[in-house]
Design a protein around this motif. Structure first.
Motif, PDB file in Angstrom:
ATOM      1  N   PRO A   6      56.271 -23.823  44.084  1.00  0.00           N
ATOM      2  CA  PRO A   6      57.633 -23.951  44.595  1.00  0.00           C
ATOM      3  C   PRO A   6      58.196 -22.603  45.000  1.00  0.00           C
ATOM      4  CG  PRO A   6      57.629 -24.091  42.203  1.00  0.00           C
ATOM      5  CD  PRO A   6      56.188 -24.074  42.642  1.00  0.00           C
ATOM      6  N   PRO A   7      59.118 -22.573  45.958  1.00  0.00           N
ATOM      7  CA  PRO A   7      59.788 -21.322  46.289  1.00  0.00           C
ATOM      8  C   PRO A   7      60.593 -20.823  45.100  1.00  0.00           C
ATOM      9  CG  PRO A   7      60.925 -23.180  47.290  1.00  0.00           C
ATOM     10  CD  PRO A   7      59.647 -23.720  46.718  1.00  0.00           C
ATOM     11  N   ALA A   8      60.870 -19.526  45.104  1.00  0.00           N
ATOM     12  CA  ALA A   8      61.602 -18.937  43.983  1.00  0.00           C
ATOM     13  C   ALA A   8      62.989 -19.550  43.867  1.00  0.00           C
ATOM     14  CB  ALA A   8      61.711 -17.425  44.174  1.00  0.00           C
ATOM     15  N   ALA A   9      63.444 -19.700  42.632  1.00  0.00           N
ATOM     16  CA  ALA A   9      64.789 -20.225  42.381  1.00  0.00           C
ATOM     17  C   ALA A   9      65.827 -19.199  42.820  1.00  0.00           C
ATOM     18  CB  ALA A   9      64.955 -20.524  40.896  1.00  0.00           C
ATOM     19  N   PRO A  10      67.039 -19.652  43.134  1.00  0.00           N
ATOM     20  CA  PRO A  10      68.111 -18.709  43.478  1.00  0.00           C
ATOM     21  C   PRO A  10      68.354 -17.719  42.337  1.00  0.00           C
ATOM     22  CG  PRO A  10      68.754 -20.966  44.001  1.00  0.00           C
ATOM     23  CD  PRO A  10      67.474 -21.057  43.229  1.00  0.00           C
ATOM     24  N   GLN A  11      68.702 -16.505  42.703  1.00  0.00           N
ATOM     25  CA  GLN A  11      69.009 -15.485  41.709  1.00  0.00           C
ATOM     26  C   GLN A  11      70.273 -15.868  40.940  1.00  0.00           C
ATOM     27  OE1 GLN A  11      67.259 -12.583  40.886  1.00  0.00           O
ATOM     28  NE2 GLN A  11      65.685 -13.597  42.118  1.00  0.00           N
ATOM     29  N   ALA A  12      70.252 -15.636  39.628  1.00  0.00           N
ATOM     30  CA  ALA A  12      71.401 -16.005  38.804  1.00  0.00           C
ATOM     31  C   ALA A  12      71.496 -15.066  37.607  1.00  0.00           C
ATOM     32  CB  ALA A  12      71.270 -17.450  38.330  1.00  0.00           C
ATOM     33  N   GLU A  13      72.710 -14.841  37.161  1.00  0.00           N
ATOM     34  CA  GLU A  13      72.942 -13.978  36.004  1.00  0.00           C
ATOM     35  C   GLU A  13      73.004 -14.771  34.711  1.00  0.00           C
ATOM     36  OE1 GLU A  13      76.271 -10.732  34.351  1.00  0.00           O
ATOM     37  OE2 GLU A  13      76.484 -11.645  36.349  1.00  0.00           O
ATOM     38  N   PHE A  14      73.570 -15.983  34.776  1.00  0.00           N
ATOM     39  CA  PHE A  14      73.826 -16.748  33.568  1.00  0.00           C
ATOM     40  C   PHE A  14      72.980 -18.009  33.448  1.00  0.00           C
ATOM     41  CE2 PHE A  14      78.173 -14.758  34.146  1.00  0.00           C
ATOM     42  CZ  PHE A  14      77.942 -13.749  33.209  1.00  0.00           C
ATOM     43  N   ILE A  23      57.421 -29.095  36.480  1.00  0.00           N
ATOM     44  CA  ILE A  23      58.697 -29.243  35.765  1.00  0.00           C
ATOM     45  C   ILE A  23      59.482 -27.939  35.839  1.00  0.00           C
ATOM     46  CG2 ILE A  23      59.781 -29.726  33.545  1.00  0.00           C
ATOM     47  CD1 ILE A  23      57.111 -31.236  32.864  1.00  0.00           C
ATOM     48  N   ALA A  24      60.757 -28.041  36.198  1.00  0.00           N
ATOM     49  CA  ALA A  24      61.653 -26.885  36.188  1.00  0.00           C
ATOM     50  C   ALA A  24      62.492 -26.923  34.918  1.00  0.00           C
ATOM     51  CB  ALA A  24      62.554 -26.887  37.417  1.00  0.00           C
ATOM     52  N   ILE A  25      62.409 -25.862  34.133  1.00  0.00           N
ATOM     53  CA  ILE A  25      63.259 -25.729  32.950  1.00  0.00           C
ATOM     54  C   ILE A  25      64.430 -24.836  33.335  1.00  0.00           C
ATOM     55  CG2 ILE A  25      63.414 -24.921  30.570  1.00  0.00           C
ATOM     56  CD1 ILE A  25      60.389 -25.425  30.345  1.00  0.00           C
ATOM     57  N   VAL A  46      74.913 -25.207  39.864  1.00  0.00           N
ATOM     58  CA  VAL A  46      74.898 -26.082  41.037  1.00  0.00           C
ATOM     59  C   VAL A  46      73.803 -25.639  42.004  1.00  0.00           C
ATOM     60  CG1 VAL A  46      76.182 -26.731  43.112  1.00  0.00           C
ATOM     61  CG2 VAL A  46      77.307 -26.798  40.888  1.00  0.00           C
ATOM     62  N   SER A  47      73.744 -24.344  42.283  1.00  0.00           N
ATOM     63  CA  SER A  47      72.757 -23.827  43.245  1.00  0.00           C
ATOM     64  C   SER A  47      71.331 -24.088  42.775  1.00  0.00           C
ATOM     65  CB  SER A  47      72.969 -22.326  43.456  1.00  0.00           C
ATOM     66  OG  SER A  47      74.228 -22.069  44.024  1.00  0.00           O
ATOM     67  N   ILE A  48      71.082 -23.886  41.487  1.00  0.00           N
ATOM     68  CA  ILE A  48      69.718 -24.042  40.978  1.00  0.00           C
ATOM     69  C   ILE A  48      69.329 -25.509  40.891  1.00  0.00           C
ATOM     70  CG2 ILE A  48      68.269 -23.681  38.931  1.00  0.00           C
ATOM     71  CD1 ILE A  48      69.674 -20.973  38.602  1.00  0.00           C
ATOM     72  N   PHE A  49      70.257 -26.381  40.508  1.00  0.00           N
ATOM     73  CA  PHE A  49      69.940 -27.815  40.502  1.00  0.00           C
ATOM     74  C   PHE A  49      69.664 -28.315  41.916  1.00  0.00           C
ATOM     75  CE2 PHE A  49      70.759 -28.689  36.078  1.00  0.00           C
ATOM     76  CZ  PHE A  49      70.107 -29.898  35.865  1.00  0.00           C
ATOM     77  N   GLU A  50      70.446 -27.858  42.883  1.00  0.00           N
ATOM     78  CA  GLU A  50      70.210 -28.271  44.267  1.00  0.00           C
ATOM     79  C   GLU A  50      68.848 -27.771  44.744  1.00  0.00           C
ATOM     80  OE1 GLU A  50      73.629 -26.799  46.313  1.00  0.00           O
ATOM     81  OE2 GLU A  50      74.768 -28.661  45.988  1.00  0.00           O
ATOM     82  N   TRP A  51      68.500 -26.546  44.386  1.00  0.00           N
ATOM     83  CA  TRP A  51      67.180 -26.003  44.740  1.00  0.00           C
ATOM     84  C   TRP A  51      66.066 -26.853  44.122  1.00  0.00           C
ATOM     85  CZ3 TRP A  51      64.158 -24.195  40.644  1.00  0.00           C
ATOM     86  CH2 TRP A  51      62.913 -23.675  41.007  1.00  0.00           C
ATOM     87  N   ALA A  52      66.202 -27.163  42.831  1.00  0.00           N
ATOM     88  CA  ALA A  52      65.153 -27.941  42.160  1.00  0.00           C
ATOM     89  C   ALA A  52      65.052 -29.346  42.754  1.00  0.00           C
ATOM     90  CB  ALA A  52      65.444 -28.021  40.663  1.00  0.00           C
ATOM     91  N   ASP A  53      66.184 -29.944  43.077  1.00  0.00           N
ATOM     92  CA  ASP A  53      66.179 -31.303  43.621  1.00  0.00           C
ATOM     93  C   ASP A  53      65.535 -31.346  45.008  1.00  0.00           C
ATOM     94  OD1 ASP A  53      66.659 -34.007  43.434  1.00  0.00           O
ATOM     95  OD2 ASP A  53      68.736 -33.881  44.082  1.00  0.00           O
ATOM     96  N   GLN A  54      65.678 -30.269  45.758  1.00  0.00           N
ATOM     97  CA  GLN A  54      65.180 -30.233  47.130  1.00  0.00           C
ATOM     98  C   GLN A  54      63.764 -29.669  47.250  1.00  0.00           C
ATOM     99  OE1 GLN A  54      68.227 -27.975  49.139  1.00  0.00           O
ATOM    100  NE2 GLN A  54      69.822 -29.460  48.583  1.00  0.00           N
ATOM    101  N   THR A  55      63.163 -29.263  46.137  1.00  0.00           N
ATOM    102  CA  THR A  55      61.829 -28.659  46.159  1.00  0.00           C
ATOM    103  C   THR A  55      60.784 -29.716  45.818  1.00  0.00           C
ATOM    104  OG1 THR A  55      62.733 -26.498  45.520  1.00  0.00           O
ATOM    105  CG2 THR A  55      60.375 -26.853  45.166  1.00  0.00           C
ATOM    106  N   PRO A  56      59.942 -30.120  46.772  1.00  0.00           N
ATOM    107  CA  PRO A  56      58.992 -31.218  46.526  1.00  0.00           C
ATOM    108  C   PRO A  56      58.017 -30.956  45.379  1.00  0.00           C
ATOM    109  CG  PRO A  56      59.188 -30.779  48.882  1.00  0.00           C
ATOM    110  CD  PRO A  56      59.920 -29.676  48.179  1.00  0.00           C
ATOM    111  N   ALA A  57      57.650 -29.699  45.149  1.00  0.00           N
ATOM    112  CA  ALA A  57      56.681 -29.393  44.098  1.00  0.00           C
ATOM    113  C   ALA A  57      57.242 -29.632  42.706  1.00  0.00           C
ATOM    114  CB  ALA A  57      56.205 -27.943  44.230  1.00  0.00           C
ATOM    115  N   ILE A  58      58.554 -29.716  42.565  1.00  0.00           N
ATOM    116  CA  ILE A  58      59.191 -29.980  41.276  1.00  0.00           C
ATOM    117  C   ILE A  58      59.423 -31.480  41.147  1.00  0.00           C
ATOM    118  CG2 ILE A  58      61.284 -29.657  39.898  1.00  0.00           C
ATOM    119  CD1 ILE A  58      61.458 -26.838  41.113  1.00  0.00           C
ATOM    120  N   ARG A  59      58.933 -32.075  40.065  1.00  0.00           N
ATOM    121  CA  ARG A  59      59.037 -33.524  39.873  1.00  0.00           C
ATOM    122  C   ARG A  59      60.057 -33.909  38.808  1.00  0.00           C
ATOM    123  NH1 ARG A  59      55.124 -36.987  41.173  1.00  0.00           N
ATOM    124  NH2 ARG A  59      56.895 -38.398  40.841  1.00  0.00           N
ATOM    125  N   ALA A  60      60.411 -32.983  37.931  1.00  0.00           N
ATOM    126  CA  ALA A  60      61.372 -33.286  36.867  1.00  0.00           C
ATOM    127  C   ALA A  60      62.069 -32.004  36.452  1.00  0.00           C
ATOM    128  CB  ALA A  60      60.677 -33.928  35.666  1.00  0.00           C
TER     129      ALA A  60
END
Length: 272
Positions: A6-14, A23-25, A46-60
Protein backbone atom coordinates in the motif's frame (compact mmCIF):
# COMPACT_ATOMS: atom_id res chain seq x y z
CA UNK A 1 4.96 -6.87 -11.81
CA UNK A 2 2.12 -5.36 -9.79
CA UNK A 3 3.14 -3.76 -6.47
CA UNK A 4 0.84 -5.03 -3.70
CA UNK A 5 2.35 -2.80 -1.05
CA UNK A 6 0.00 0.00 0.00
CA UNK A 7 1.08 3.61 -0.46
CA UNK A 8 2.41 5.34 2.63
CA UNK A 9 -0.17 6.64 5.09
CA UNK A 10 -0.59 10.41 5.46
CA UNK A 11 1.88 12.02 7.83
CA UNK A 12 0.45 12.57 11.31
CA UNK A 13 1.64 13.73 14.71
CA UNK A 14 -1.01 12.17 16.93
CA UNK A 15 -2.02 9.06 14.95
CA UNK A 16 0.33 6.19 14.08
CA UNK A 17 -0.18 3.65 11.31
CA UNK A 18 1.22 0.12 11.15
CA UNK A 19 0.66 -2.37 8.33
CA UNK A 20 0.44 -6.09 9.04
CA UNK A 21 -0.17 -7.91 5.78
CA UNK A 22 -3.52 -6.62 4.54
CA UNK A 23 -4.46 -5.03 7.87
CA UNK A 24 -3.92 -1.39 8.84
CA UNK A 25 -3.48 -0.77 12.56
CA UNK A 26 -4.40 2.84 13.33
CA UNK A 27 -3.19 3.92 16.75
CA UNK A 28 -4.25 7.03 18.66
CA UNK A 29 -0.97 8.45 19.94
CA UNK A 30 -1.26 10.89 22.82
CA UNK A 31 -0.52 8.42 25.62
CA UNK A 32 0.43 11.13 28.12
CA UNK A 33 -3.14 12.44 27.83
CA UNK A 34 -4.74 8.99 27.59
CA UNK A 35 -5.22 9.63 23.85
CA UNK A 36 -7.69 12.47 24.36
CA UNK A 37 -9.03 13.75 21.04
CA UNK A 38 -8.10 17.27 19.99
CA UNK A 39 -8.86 18.99 16.68
CA UNK A 40 -5.57 17.97 15.07
CA UNK A 41 -5.90 14.31 16.03
CA UNK A 42 -9.48 14.31 14.76
CA UNK A 43 -8.40 15.61 11.35
CA UNK A 44 -5.48 13.19 11.19
CA UNK A 45 -7.78 10.30 12.02
CA UNK A 46 -10.16 11.28 9.21
CA UNK A 47 -7.31 11.51 6.69
CA UNK A 48 -5.82 8.15 7.67
CA UNK A 49 -9.16 6.32 7.70
CA UNK A 50 -9.96 7.72 4.26
CA UNK A 51 -6.53 6.60 3.03
CA UNK A 52 -7.01 3.10 4.44
CA UNK A 53 -10.53 2.82 3.02
CA UNK A 54 -9.37 3.86 -0.44
CA UNK A 55 -6.27 1.61 -0.54
CA UNK A 56 -7.10 -1.73 -2.23
CA UNK A 57 -4.20 -3.58 -0.58
CA UNK A 58 -5.75 -2.94 2.86
CA UNK A 59 -8.63 -5.30 3.64
CA UNK A 60 -9.37 -4.47 7.29
CA UNK A 61 -8.63 -1.80 9.90
CA UNK A 62 -7.89 -2.02 13.61
CA UNK A 63 -8.30 1.07 15.79
CA UNK A 64 -6.39 1.09 19.05
CA UNK A 65 -4.57 3.41 21.44
CA UNK A 66 -0.98 3.96 22.51
CA UNK A 67 -0.02 3.39 26.11
CA UNK A 68 -2.41 2.10 28.75
CA UNK A 69 -5.65 3.68 27.54
CA UNK A 70 -7.78 3.47 24.43
CA UNK A 71 -9.20 7.00 24.53
CA UNK A 72 -10.31 9.21 27.41
CA UNK A 73 -12.63 11.26 25.21
CA UNK A 74 -12.43 14.87 24.14
CA UNK A 75 -9.41 16.94 25.10
CA UNK A 76 -10.05 19.06 28.19
CA UNK A 77 -8.29 21.91 26.38
CA UNK A 78 -11.37 22.33 24.23
CA UNK A 79 -13.48 22.64 27.37
CA UNK A 80 -11.18 25.39 28.72
CA UNK A 81 -11.43 27.28 25.44
CA UNK A 82 -15.22 27.06 25.60
CA UNK A 83 -15.32 28.57 29.10
CA UNK A 84 -13.15 31.51 28.08
CA UNK A 85 -14.80 32.18 24.70
CA UNK A 86 -17.19 35.14 24.29
CA UNK A 87 -20.71 33.99 25.08
CA UNK A 88 -22.01 34.99 21.66
CA UNK A 89 -19.49 32.68 19.95
CA UNK A 90 -19.91 29.54 22.05
CA UNK A 91 -22.90 28.05 20.24
CA UNK A 92 -21.65 28.52 16.68
CA UNK A 93 -18.12 27.40 17.53
CA UNK A 94 -19.61 24.36 19.24
CA UNK A 95 -21.71 23.59 16.18
CA UNK A 96 -18.63 23.76 13.97
CA UNK A 97 -16.70 21.52 16.36
CA UNK A 98 -19.55 19.01 16.38
CA UNK A 99 -19.46 18.84 12.59
CA UNK A 100 -15.80 17.84 12.81
CA UNK A 101 -16.54 15.29 15.53
CA UNK A 102 -19.32 13.70 13.52
CA UNK A 103 -17.17 13.53 10.41
CA UNK A 104 -14.55 11.65 12.43
CA UNK A 105 -17.13 9.16 13.68
CA UNK A 106 -18.78 8.83 10.27
CA UNK A 107 -15.53 7.92 8.53
CA UNK A 108 -15.10 5.04 10.98
CA UNK A 109 -18.69 3.81 10.85
CA UNK A 110 -18.98 4.27 7.08
CA UNK A 111 -15.75 2.48 6.23
CA UNK A 112 -16.26 -0.12 3.48
CA UNK A 113 -13.86 -2.52 5.21
CA UNK A 114 -14.27 -4.35 8.54
CA UNK A 115 -13.14 -2.16 11.44
CA UNK A 116 -12.23 -3.64 14.81
CA UNK A 117 -11.70 -1.53 17.93
CA UNK A 118 -8.86 -3.10 19.91
CA UNK A 119 -9.63 -1.52 23.27
CA UNK A 120 -6.30 -1.60 25.07
CA UNK A 121 -7.56 0.22 28.16
CA UNK A 122 -10.09 2.77 29.35
CA UNK A 123 -12.61 4.17 26.85
CA UNK A 124 -14.62 7.10 28.17
CA UNK A 125 -17.03 9.52 26.55
CA UNK A 126 -16.10 10.18 22.94
CA UNK A 127 -13.54 7.37 23.17
CA UNK A 128 -16.30 4.83 23.82
CA UNK A 129 -18.44 6.40 21.07
CA UNK A 130 -15.57 5.89 18.62
CA UNK A 131 -15.12 2.28 19.67
CA UNK A 132 -18.82 1.62 19.10
CA UNK A 133 -18.59 3.23 15.66
CA UNK A 134 -16.37 0.29 14.71
CA UNK A 135 -17.95 -2.96 13.54
CA UNK A 136 -16.53 -5.02 16.41
CA UNK A 137 -14.84 -4.44 19.77
CA UNK A 138 -12.22 -6.63 21.42
CA UNK A 139 -11.08 -5.38 24.83
CA UNK A 140 -8.32 -6.22 27.25
CA UNK A 141 -9.47 -7.76 30.50
CA UNK A 142 -9.95 -4.98 33.03
CA UNK A 143 -10.67 -2.21 30.53
CA UNK A 144 -13.03 0.42 31.94
CA UNK A 145 -15.80 2.05 29.91
CA UNK A 146 -18.15 4.92 30.67
CA UNK A 147 -20.65 7.13 28.88
CA UNK A 148 -19.41 10.00 31.00
CA UNK A 149 -20.98 12.96 29.18
CA UNK A 150 -23.74 13.80 31.66
CA UNK A 151 -21.13 14.18 34.40
CA UNK A 152 -19.90 17.20 32.41
CA UNK A 153 -23.38 18.53 31.74
CA UNK A 154 -23.27 17.28 28.14
CA UNK A 155 -25.01 14.76 25.91
CA UNK A 156 -23.27 11.95 24.06
CA UNK A 157 -22.02 13.70 20.93
CA UNK A 158 -20.05 11.04 19.08
CA UNK A 159 -22.87 8.76 17.97
CA UNK A 160 -23.27 6.92 21.27
CA UNK A 161 -27.01 7.57 21.39
CA UNK A 162 -27.24 5.80 18.03
CA UNK A 163 -24.73 2.98 18.55
CA UNK A 164 -25.28 2.06 22.20
CA UNK A 165 -28.99 1.05 21.96
CA UNK A 166 -28.08 -1.17 19.00
CA UNK A 167 -25.50 -2.95 21.10
CA UNK A 168 -27.19 -3.29 24.48
CA UNK A 169 -30.88 -2.42 23.96
CA UNK A 170 -32.73 0.83 24.61
CA UNK A 171 -33.43 0.51 28.34
CA UNK A 172 -29.87 -0.52 29.23
CA UNK A 173 -28.48 2.23 26.98
CA UNK A 174 -30.55 4.81 28.86
CA UNK A 175 -29.29 3.48 32.19
CA UNK A 176 -25.64 3.57 31.12
CA UNK A 177 -25.90 7.05 29.63
CA UNK A 178 -27.96 8.63 32.41
CA UNK A 179 -25.86 7.14 35.22
CA UNK A 180 -22.50 7.60 33.51
CA UNK A 181 -21.28 4.67 35.60
CA UNK A 182 -18.13 2.70 34.84
CA UNK A 183 -18.57 -0.70 33.20
CA UNK A 184 -15.85 -3.36 33.44
CA UNK A 185 -15.12 -5.98 30.82
CA UNK A 186 -17.05 -8.87 32.41
CA UNK A 187 -20.28 -6.89 32.38
CA UNK A 188 -19.48 -5.31 29.00
CA UNK A 189 -19.10 -8.76 27.44
CA UNK A 190 -22.28 -10.04 29.08
CA UNK A 191 -24.44 -7.17 27.80
CA UNK A 192 -22.87 -6.94 24.33
CA UNK A 193 -21.02 -3.68 24.82
CA UNK A 194 -17.87 -5.51 23.72
CA UNK A 195 -17.66 -8.67 21.63
CA UNK A 196 -14.50 -10.38 22.91
CA UNK A 197 -12.12 -10.06 25.85
CA UNK A 198 -8.46 -11.00 25.86
CA UNK A 199 -5.12 -10.18 27.51
CA UNK A 200 -3.07 -7.09 26.71
CA UNK A 201 -0.29 -9.32 25.35
CA UNK A 202 -2.63 -11.00 22.86
CA UNK A 203 -4.84 -8.02 21.94
CA UNK A 204 -3.41 -7.07 18.55
CA UNK A 205 -2.59 -10.62 17.50
CA UNK A 206 -6.17 -11.71 18.20
CA UNK A 207 -7.59 -8.62 16.53
CA UNK A 208 -5.50 -9.29 13.42
CA UNK A 209 -6.51 -12.95 13.31
CA UNK A 210 -10.17 -11.91 13.63
CA UNK A 211 -9.73 -9.35 10.86
CA UNK A 212 -8.36 -12.03 8.56
CA UNK A 213 -11.44 -14.19 9.23
CA UNK A 214 -13.69 -11.28 8.30
CA UNK A 215 -12.03 -10.58 4.97
CA UNK A 216 -12.30 -13.95 3.23
CA UNK A 217 -14.95 -12.67 0.83
CA UNK A 218 -14.41 -10.35 -2.10
CA UNK A 219 -13.91 -6.66 -1.22
CA UNK A 220 -17.07 -5.71 -3.13
CA UNK A 221 -19.22 -8.30 -1.35
CA UNK A 222 -17.85 -7.31 2.06
CA UNK A 223 -18.38 -3.59 1.45
CA UNK A 224 -21.91 -4.02 0.12
CA UNK A 225 -22.88 -6.41 2.92
CA UNK A 226 -21.66 -3.97 5.56
CA UNK A 227 -23.48 -1.04 3.98
CA UNK A 228 -26.79 -2.92 3.84
CA UNK A 229 -26.56 -4.38 7.35
CA UNK A 230 -25.89 -0.91 8.77
CA UNK A 231 -29.28 0.21 7.42
CA UNK A 232 -31.27 -2.77 8.70
CA UNK A 233 -32.85 -1.17 11.77
CA UNK A 234 -33.92 1.98 9.92
CA UNK A 235 -35.31 0.23 6.84
CA UNK A 236 -38.29 -1.88 5.87
CA UNK A 237 -37.88 -5.44 4.66
CA UNK A 238 -38.57 -4.31 1.08
CA UNK A 239 -35.91 -1.61 1.38
CA UNK A 240 -33.36 -4.24 2.39
CA UNK A 241 -34.51 -6.62 -0.35
CA UNK A 242 -34.06 -3.84 -2.92
CA UNK A 243 -30.59 -3.00 -1.66
CA UNK A 244 -29.75 -6.71 -1.72
CA UNK A 245 -30.85 -7.03 -5.34
CA UNK A 246 -28.68 -4.10 -6.36
CA UNK A 247 -25.70 -5.42 -4.43
CA UNK A 248 -26.05 -8.91 -5.89
CA UNK A 249 -26.12 -7.50 -9.41
CA UNK A 250 -22.81 -5.78 -8.69
CA UNK A 251 -21.32 -8.94 -7.20
CA UNK A 252 -22.27 -10.96 -10.29
CA UNK A 253 -19.82 -8.86 -12.28
CA UNK A 254 -16.79 -9.11 -9.99
CA UNK A 255 -13.69 -11.12 -10.80
CA UNK A 256 -13.90 -12.85 -7.41
CA UNK A 257 -17.37 -14.22 -8.15
CA UNK A 258 -16.35 -15.40 -11.61
CA UNK A 259 -13.23 -17.13 -10.27
CA UNK A 260 -15.23 -18.81 -7.49
CA UNK A 261 -17.88 -20.12 -9.89
CA UNK A 262 -15.29 -21.35 -12.38
CA UNK A 263 -13.42 -23.19 -9.61
CA UNK A 264 -16.66 -24.74 -8.35
CA UNK A 265 -17.70 -25.86 -11.83
CA UNK A 266 -14.27 -27.28 -12.56
CA UNK A 267 -14.41 -29.26 -9.30
CA UNK A 268 -17.89 -30.56 -10.21
CA UNK A 269 -16.77 -31.55 -13.74
CA UNK A 270 -13.74 -33.37 -12.32
CA UNK A 271 -15.95 -35.45 -10.01
CA UNK A 272 -18.43 -36.29 -12.79
Amino acid sequence: MKDNNPPAAPQAEFVETEIRGTIAIIRLNRPDLRNAINDQMRQELVSIFEWADQTPAIRAIILTGAGKGFCSGGDIGGMRERLSAPQDEVSFNGWMRQKKTHRGVAVIHGCTKPVIAAMNGAAFGLGLDMAMACDFIIAVDGARMSMSFLKRGLVSDGGGMYFLPRRVGLVRAKELILSGRVVLTDEALAIGLVDRVTTSESLLDEACAWAEELTQGSPAAVALTKAILDKTFESSDEDIFALGRQAQAICYSTKEHRASVEAFLHKADTKA
